[in-house]
Write a protein that holds these residues in place. Structure first.
Motif, PDB file in Angstrom:
ATOM      1  N   ASP A 170      13.262   5.140   3.020  1.00 30.00           N
ATOM      2  CA  ASP A 170      12.544   4.262   2.088  1.00 30.00           C
ATOM      3  C   ASP A 170      13.218   4.249   0.717  1.00 30.00           C
ATOM      4  OD1 ASP A 170      10.402   2.911   3.049  1.00 30.00           O
ATOM      5  OD2 ASP A 170       8.950   3.952   1.770  1.00 30.00           O
ATOM      6  N   PHE A 171      13.619   5.442   0.257  1.00 25.30           N
ATOM      7  CA  PHE A 171      14.251   5.547  -1.064  1.00 25.30           C
ATOM      8  C   PHE A 171      15.553   4.749  -1.078  1.00 25.30           C
ATOM      9  CE2 PHE A 171      12.325  10.095  -1.623  1.00 25.30           C
ATOM     10  CZ  PHE A 171      11.074   9.530  -1.792  1.00 25.30           C
ATOM     11  N   ALA A 172      16.292   4.805   0.044  1.00 25.57           N
ATOM     12  CA  ALA A 172      17.571   4.086   0.123  1.00 25.57           C
ATOM     13  C   ALA A 172      17.300   2.589   0.023  1.00 25.57           C
ATOM     14  CB  ALA A 172      18.282   4.427   1.412  1.00 25.57           C
ATOM     15  N   ASN A 173      16.241   2.112   0.698  1.00 25.80           N
ATOM     16  CA  ASN A 173      15.910   0.684   0.638  1.00 25.80           C
ATOM     17  C   ASN A 173      15.495   0.287  -0.769  1.00 25.80           C
ATOM     18  OD1 ASN A 173      16.377   0.441   3.325  1.00 25.80           O
ATOM     19  ND2 ASN A 173      14.235   0.728   3.920  1.00 25.80           N
ATOM     20  N   PRO A 201       0.828  -1.218   0.000  1.00 27.07           N
ATOM     21  CA  PRO A 201       0.000   0.000   0.000  1.00 27.07           C
ATOM     22  C   PRO A 201       0.857   1.261   0.000  1.00 27.07           C
ATOM     23  CG  PRO A 201       0.051  -1.002   2.175  1.00 27.07           C
ATOM     24  CD  PRO A 201       0.783  -1.938   1.267  1.00 27.07           C
ATOM     25  N   SER A 202       0.210   2.421  -0.085  1.00 27.93           N
ATOM     26  CA  SER A 202       0.932   3.701  -0.055  1.00 27.93           C
ATOM     27  C   SER A 202       1.743   3.801   1.230  1.00 27.93           C
ATOM     28  CB  SER A 202      -0.045   4.872  -0.062  1.00 27.93           C
ATOM     29  OG  SER A 202      -0.831   4.829  -1.204  1.00 27.93           O
ATOM     30  N   GLU A 203       2.910   4.401   1.108  1.00 23.95           N
ATOM     31  CA  GLU A 203       3.780   4.563   2.263  1.00 23.95           C
ATOM     32  C   GLU A 203       3.096   5.504   3.263  1.00 23.95           C
ATOM     33  OE1 GLU A 203       4.217   5.495  -0.809  1.00 23.95           O
ATOM     34  OE2 GLU A 203       6.159   4.956  -1.645  1.00 23.95           O
ATOM     35  N   GLU A 204       3.219   5.178   4.553  1.00 23.70           N
ATOM     36  CA  GLU A 204       2.607   6.005   5.593  1.00 23.70           C
ATOM     37  C   GLU A 204       3.138   7.448   5.522  1.00 23.70           C
ATOM     38  OE1 GLU A 204      -0.188   6.316   7.707  1.00 23.70           O
ATOM     39  OE2 GLU A 204      -0.190   4.347   6.742  1.00 23.70           O
ATOM     40  N   TRP A 205       4.473   7.574   5.290  1.00 30.24           N
ATOM     41  CA  TRP A 205       5.043   8.925   5.259  1.00 30.24           C
ATOM     42  C   TRP A 205       4.436   9.756   4.138  1.00 30.24           C
ATOM     43  CZ3 TRP A 205       7.054  10.196   0.635  1.00 30.24           C
ATOM     44  CH2 TRP A 205       7.595   9.199  -0.161  1.00 30.24           C
ATOM     45  N   ARG A 206       4.105   9.088   2.999  1.00 32.54           N
ATOM     46  CA  ARG A 206       3.568   9.846   1.860  1.00 32.54           C
ATOM     47  C   ARG A 206       2.180  10.398   2.205  1.00 32.54           C
ATOM     48  NH1 ARG A 206       5.145   9.294  -3.864  1.00 32.54           N
ATOM     49  NH2 ARG A 206       6.002   7.239  -3.457  1.00 32.54           N
ATOM     50  N   LYS A 207       1.385   9.551   2.854  1.00 29.20           N
ATOM     51  CA  LYS A 207       0.039   9.998   3.239  1.00 29.20           C
ATOM     52  C   LYS A 207       0.141  11.183   4.203  1.00 29.20           C
ATOM     53  CE  LYS A 207      -1.851   5.327   3.084  1.00 29.20           C
ATOM     54  NZ  LYS A 207      -2.406   4.221   3.845  1.00 29.20           N
ATOM     55  N   GLN A 208       1.012  11.001   5.201  1.00 21.49           N
ATOM     56  CA  GLN A 208       1.127  12.069   6.212  1.00 21.49           C
ATOM     57  C   GLN A 208       1.722  13.341   5.610  1.00 21.49           C
ATOM     58  OE1 GLN A 208       3.083  10.838   9.837  1.00 21.49           O
ATOM     59  NE2 GLN A 208       1.987   8.909   9.831  1.00 21.49           N
ATOM     60  N   MET A 209       2.675  13.160   4.706  1.00 22.05           N
ATOM     61  CA  MET A 209       3.319  14.336   4.091  1.00 22.05           C
ATOM     62  C   MET A 209       2.297  15.131   3.264  1.00 22.05           C
ATOM     63  SD  MET A 209       6.737  14.361   1.750  1.00 22.05           S
ATOM     64  CE  MET A 209       7.885  13.734   2.940  1.00 22.05           C
ATOM     65  N   TYR A 210       1.419  14.382   2.578  1.00 26.41           N
ATOM     66  CA  TYR A 210       0.382  15.044   1.785  1.00 26.41           C
ATOM     67  C   TYR A 210      -0.508  15.881   2.716  1.00 26.41           C
ATOM     68  CZ  TYR A 210      -3.538  15.773  -1.356  1.00 26.41           C
ATOM     69  OH  TYR A 210      -4.528  16.351  -2.114  1.00 26.41           O
TER      70      TYR A 210
END
Ligand code: FAD
Length: 431
Positions: free
Chosen positions: A425-428, A386-395
């Motif tokens: 996340d990007f590094a992973n 699913p969508s990354e939690e950080w992306r939802k919160q950042m939005y």
């Protein structure tokens, strides 16, 4: 073991949606041709300093300027949240690069060029090829395109429509007005008084910095909020426009009037598929493209016709990525769809929900409040996370910050922790 049946697929448009569709389709084993009427990839992000000769967009034979970007545009989303899930939009070094978190439009184009190069998508794109007609013949799609004025008819198994929806102007009906529609520079307004009808993308402060007066007419204005805008010497908020007259007089619904040189329509754009010849199996009615199962498949033509990127008020790149994965999987038979009756019932139920909530038809594709739920539904269908939690919160944090600091949200923020999580996340993702 899943049987994968590759299809011969025409993708219309090489903007963000067409590029990610091409990538996901090819990854799934399909053979792909991308038709692009322009001479570059990037769609909206290919800035064009010229404006259309017919700003109302009424003349169907007009020369179309695809992109509606203006010169000073910076993204309204932070790059971490905006980028594709599988190709992060990270800052890069280089003479033409813009490392800012909310970069200028040129950086987004650079990113889409990087994406194209990374996945070798350029070889799939036919530049200068405009699709003129798409129709079903004997169970296959006949695609008519023109390149250098020469028509070409070809047959495809499936068509994926990625033609964008920020080109055909949606104009407010005001009798007898004077107007400019397409703008590239705030300076275009030097010393003029301006009226705007509904605010959308354009940065009104760019205009206010140079125009004599800016008068904003908005549907959402209530009596208590009308008048001079706090912090601005030359901007006023008004109710909707009642009428406009040849001498420049503009009368508002509350009876007040001013004299304007220009009326600027910030009323958005229309979905437009002049090339589709599908006997009303899918139509545009009051800016509702339908019927479409989950914003993508017309039930009567699924899965061989699909649309990527129709939803708005969303984070478009990752949403298009998930829609494309879904289409690619469905076309190969790896992911299944309900029957067309079931899809139609789902669409009708969705329309009933909109009606019951008083949401107008032209908001059918505004899925801003449920976009992550929608993305997660797509992700489940495709068998991916699913969508990354950080992306939802950042939005959500960005939306809040934009309200609190409308002038400076692109340069001041409080979500550093989320930025750090995104980079982890990007590094992973790249390791
Ligand atoms: P487009 O980018 O419009 O691409 C469609 C492509 O199809 C074009 O290349 C066009 O030439 C081609 N095409 C059309 N018709 C045909 C045809 N008949 N035959 C062949 N080719 C055809 N999104 C964000 O994520 N962040 C932002 O900050 C942001 N800001 C925006 C600001 C503005 C002013 C606008 C208008 C949009 C903004 N967006 C933003 C949304 C933006 O539209 C999406 O990011 C994304 O570019 C949409 O991609 P697309 O591929 O769907 O459409």
């Amino acid at each position: 073991m899943t049987t994968v049946l590759p299809k011969y697929v025409a993708v219309i448009g090489a903007g963000a949606a067409g590029l990610v569709a091409a990538h996901e389709l090819r990854r799934e084993g399909h053979e792909v041709v991308v038709f692009e009427r322009g001479n570059k990839v990037g769609g909206t992000w290919v800035y064009n300093p010229t404006t259309e000769s017919d700003p109302l967009g009424i003349d169907p034979a007009r020369t179309v300027v695809h992109s509606s970007l203006y010169a000073s545009l910076r993204t309204n989303l932070p790059r971490e949240a905006m980028g594709f899930r599988e190709y992060p939009f990270v800052a890069k070094n280089g003479a033409h690069r813009d490392p800012r978190r909310f970069p200028g439009h040129g950086e987004v184009l650079e990113y889409l060029n990087d994406y194209t190069t990374e996945f070798g998508l350029g070889e799939l794109v036919r530049f200068g090829a405009e699709v003129r007609r798409v129709g079903l013949e004997g169970g296959k799609w006949k695609v008519r395109s023109t390149a250098c004025g020469e028509p070409l008819d070809e047959v495809y198994d499936a068509v994926v429509v990625c033609n964008g929806h920020h080109t055909e102007p949606r104009i407010a009906e005001i009798p007898g007005n004077i107007l400019i529609y397409a703008l590239r520079h705030g300076q275009d307004f030097k010393s003029t008084a301006t009226i705007t009808v509904f605010l959308s993308h354009f940065e009104i402060k760019d205009i206010a910095g140079v125009a004599k007066e800016v008068h904003i007419a908005s549907r959402s204005v209530t009596d208590g909020t009308m008048g001079k805008l706090p912090g601005h010497d030359n901007m006023w908020l008004h109710s909707m426009i009642e009428s406009a007259h040849g001498d420049g007089t503009v009368v508002f619904r509350d009876g007040s009037a001013i004299c304007a040189d220009v009326i600027l329509h910030c009323t958005g754009y229309k979905y437009h598929f002049a090339f589709l010849d599908v006997n009303d199996s899918v139509t545009v009615d009051d800016n509702r493209v339908g019927p479409l199962y989950k914003q993508v498949f017309p039930p009567l033509l699924a899965p061989l016709l699909s649309f990527v990127g129709l939803p708005w008020k969303v984070v478009p790149f990752p949403l298009c990525e998930l829609q494309s994965k879904w289409i690619a999987g469905v076309l190969s038979g790896r992911v299944s769809l309900p029957s067309s009756d079931e899809m139609m019932a789902d669409v009708e139920a969705f329309y009933r929900t909109l009606d019951a909530s008083g949401i107008p038809k032209h908001y059918t594709h505004n899925i801003g409040d449920s976009q992550f739920e929608y993305n997660d539904w797509l992700a489940t269908e495709c068998g991916c996370p699913p969508s990354e939690e950080w992306r939802k919160q950042m939005y959500s944090e960005t939306s809040k910050n934009r309200k609190v600091r409308p002038e400076t949200y692109r340069d001041e923020w409080d979500d550093e922790l989320l930025v750090a999580q995104a980079h982890e996340d990007f590094a992973n993702c790249s390791s």
